[in-house]
Design an enzyme around this catalytic site. Structure first.
Site, PDB file in Angstrom:
ATOM      1  N   SER A 183      50.440  -0.551   2.852  1.00  0.00           N
ATOM      2  CA  SER A 183      49.384   0.212   2.182  1.00  0.00           C
ATOM      3  C   SER A 183      48.628  -0.584   1.123  1.00  0.00           C
ATOM      4  CB  SER A 183      49.980   1.464   1.563  1.00  0.00           C
ATOM      5  OG  SER A 183      50.908   1.116   0.573  1.00  0.00           O
ATOM      6  N   HIS A 211      50.497   5.265   7.412  1.00  0.00           N
ATOM      7  CA  HIS A 211      49.113   4.802   7.189  1.00  0.00           C
ATOM      8  C   HIS A 211      48.430   4.348   8.475  1.00  0.00           C
ATOM      9  CE1 HIS A 211      48.424   4.929   2.860  1.00  0.00           C
ATOM     10  NE2 HIS A 211      49.698   4.583   2.689  1.00  0.00           N
ATOM     11  N   LYS A 242      48.466  12.458   5.460  1.00  0.00           N
ATOM     12  CA  LYS A 242      47.398  11.454   5.379  1.00  0.00           C
ATOM     13  C   LYS A 242      46.340  11.769   6.448  1.00  0.00           C
ATOM     14  CE  LYS A 242      50.071   8.110   2.840  1.00  0.00           C
ATOM     15  NZ  LYS A 242      51.508   7.866   2.929  1.00  0.00           N
TER      16      LYS A 242
HETATM   17  C1  LIG Z   1      52.778   8.118   2.172  1.00  0.00           C
HETATM   18  C2  LIG Z   1      53.920   7.463   2.809  1.00  0.00           C
HETATM   19  C3  LIG Z   1      55.155   8.122   2.938  1.00  0.00           C
HETATM   20  C4  LIG Z   1      55.416   9.457   2.315  1.00  0.00           C
HETATM   21  O1  LIG Z   1      54.807  10.481   3.013  1.00  0.00           O
HETATM   22  P1  LIG Z   1      54.913  11.970   2.451  1.00  0.00           P
HETATM   23  O2  LIG Z   1      54.811  12.816   3.656  1.00  0.00           O
HETATM   24  O3  LIG Z   1      53.797  12.133   1.476  1.00  0.00           O
HETATM   25  O4  LIG Z   1      56.260  12.079   1.793  1.00  0.00           O
HETATM   26  C5  LIG Z   1      56.163   7.478   3.622  1.00  0.00           C
HETATM   27  N1  LIG Z   1      55.975   6.255   4.163  1.00  0.00           N
HETATM   28  C6  LIG Z   1      54.817   5.581   4.035  1.00  0.00           C
HETATM   29  C7  LIG Z   1      54.677   4.232   4.655  1.00  0.00           C
HETATM   30  C8  LIG Z   1      53.757   6.170   3.346  1.00  0.00           C
HETATM   31  O5  LIG Z   1      52.617   5.507   3.223  1.00  0.00           O
END
Ligand SMILES: *Cc1c(COP(=O)(O)O)cnc(C)c1O
Length: 396
Positions: A183, A211, A242
């Site tokens: 990210s 992502h 996301k």
């Molecule tokens: C955002 C993210 C998470 C967490 O996701 P949530 O559903 O908000 O808990 C886990 N792994 C990665 C790689 C992320 O970017």
């Protein structure tokens, strides 16, 4: 008793502030979108949400959620295995399996929980986890909760991965764990090479597509589409927070027996509430939208290409990216904060990242593109970056 502890907390908080690391939250008073209003009244173009496909305020998703709330109530008031499962949850799990070409899927309240509850039920101290050094915090925590022997390899470095795999031959079973897209830079994991090594050294592969799902690959089916490896990866985790609507919910999808054992033993699944019916219904609608046509994915890819190309042409130092993340390198922490603040004055909403979120001396502004951005919004963003870049001496 609290007085001593309070003093201790106050000191810690002051240390955070003195180091310039205290996080203040900016308050948005509109729906999450490409154009938002922040408290104080400013209208800004949003370049820092994970709203990759622009679904966070999508009318069809909102309607699906409303309809299901009317039909099925507000909450489940239960974990899944006691009385927290409706047909909607099963349908969503099926839709996720279909999307990724996997055998079965288990839902969690968040991907943080999916990763947190993944390794401990599957592996023991006889086994090994080989983890990319830049993996998400939730993978790191999941690994910590598991007794398996830990190995770490440099970000995306398959030579180092091979060394770790050799060492891990001492253990019974091995899982290589990696983010699909990292990210902070926007780079994708070298999944083809990772998979080759997994075959050679008898390991399973786990990819967190948080992502990358909805974003990477021609139809947004994630890194397994990008590398033409659909159905080959044993474990994929991801989020509904996301690209897939931006609300809450996480999942693990993959081999049938793995998912089955997680349903029996994964602690965040067994001891945490079921996602509400409206969230499951909106999730289901998301996968319907994304398989109906490729409009949103195409728009996101075109927007990313447009933005990155023009930012490079303007003279900015951009990290190589294969995702919807565009890291504008500034290197200096203070500069990254000044730059972000100046951009907000110009109506451009971004966040500057610096140590310890990124390595020392690697400060940057991370721009996240969305299918919801219009050409005009992208042009405004690029123009504002160029103006502030010249003002602050980043561009000559
Ligand atoms: C955002 C993210 C998470 C967490 O996701 P949530 O559903 O908000 O808990 C886990 N792994 C990665 C790689 C992320 O970017």
């Amino acid at each position: 008793m609290y007085q001593d502890f309070q003093k201790h907390l106050q000191t810690t908080l002051q240390e955070i502030k003195d180091a310039g690391l205290y996080k203040n939250e900016r308050v948005i008073i509109t729906p999450q979108s490409s154009a938002i209003k922040v408290e104080g009244g400013a209208d800004v173009i949003n370049f820092c949400a994970n709203n990759y496909l622009g679904l966070a305020d999508n009318a069809e998703l909102i309607q699906a959620a409303k309809d299901r709330m009317d039909a099925r109530g507000y909450g489940m008031a239960s974990v899944r295995f006691i009385c927290g499962t409706q047909d909607t949850h099963k349908q969503l799990e099926k839709a996720i399996s279909d999307f990724f070409g996997t055998e079965d899927t288990i839902l969690y309240a968040a991907c943080f929980d999916a990763n947190g509850g993944l390794f401990e039920p599957l592996l023991t101290e006889q086994d090994a986890i080989i983890s990319d050094a830049l993996n998400h915090a939730s993978i790191i925590d999941g690994v910590r909760l598991c007794k398996a022997v830990r190995y770490r390899y440099k970000n995306g470095d398959v030579t180092d991965l091979e060394e770790q795999l050799k060492a891990a031959q001492a253990q019974r079973f091995r899982i290589i764990a990696t983010d699909g897209v990292f990210s902070m830079d926007g780079n994708v994991c070298p999944l083809d090479k990772i998979y080759e090594l997994a075959q050679k050294y008898n390991a399973l592969v786990m990819v967190d597509e948080s992502h990358s799902a909805g974003v990477v690959g021609k139809t947004g089916h994630g890194v397994t589409e990008l590398y033409n490896m659909r159905g080959k990866i044993e474990i994929i985790t991801g989020t509904l927070g996301k690209a897939f609507g931006g609300s809450v919910g996480g999942f693990t999808t993959g081999k049938k027996e793995i998912i089955d054992l997680l349903r029996q033993r994964s602690r965040p699944y067994l001891f945490s509430n079921s996602i509400p019916p409206m969230i499951a219904a909106a999730g289901l609608k998301t996968f319907e939208l994304l398989t109906r046509d490729n409009t949103l994915q195409d728009k996101l890819h075109a927007n990313t290409e447009y933005f990155v190309t023009r930012m490079k042409a303007a003279g900015f130092d951009i990290k190589p990216t294969q995702s919807a993340i565009c890291a504008v390198m500034l290197y200096d922490a203070r500069l990254s904060q000044e730059f972000a603040a100046a951009l907000q004055q110009e109506g451009i909403y971004v966040t500057g990242f610096y140590y310890p979120v990124v390595p020392q001396g690697q400060a940057r502004i991370r721009v996240q593109l969305s299918a919801a951005h219009t050409r005009e919004q992208l042009d405004k963003g690029i123009a504002a970056f160029a103006k502030i870049g010249r003002q602050l001496g980043v561009l000559k």
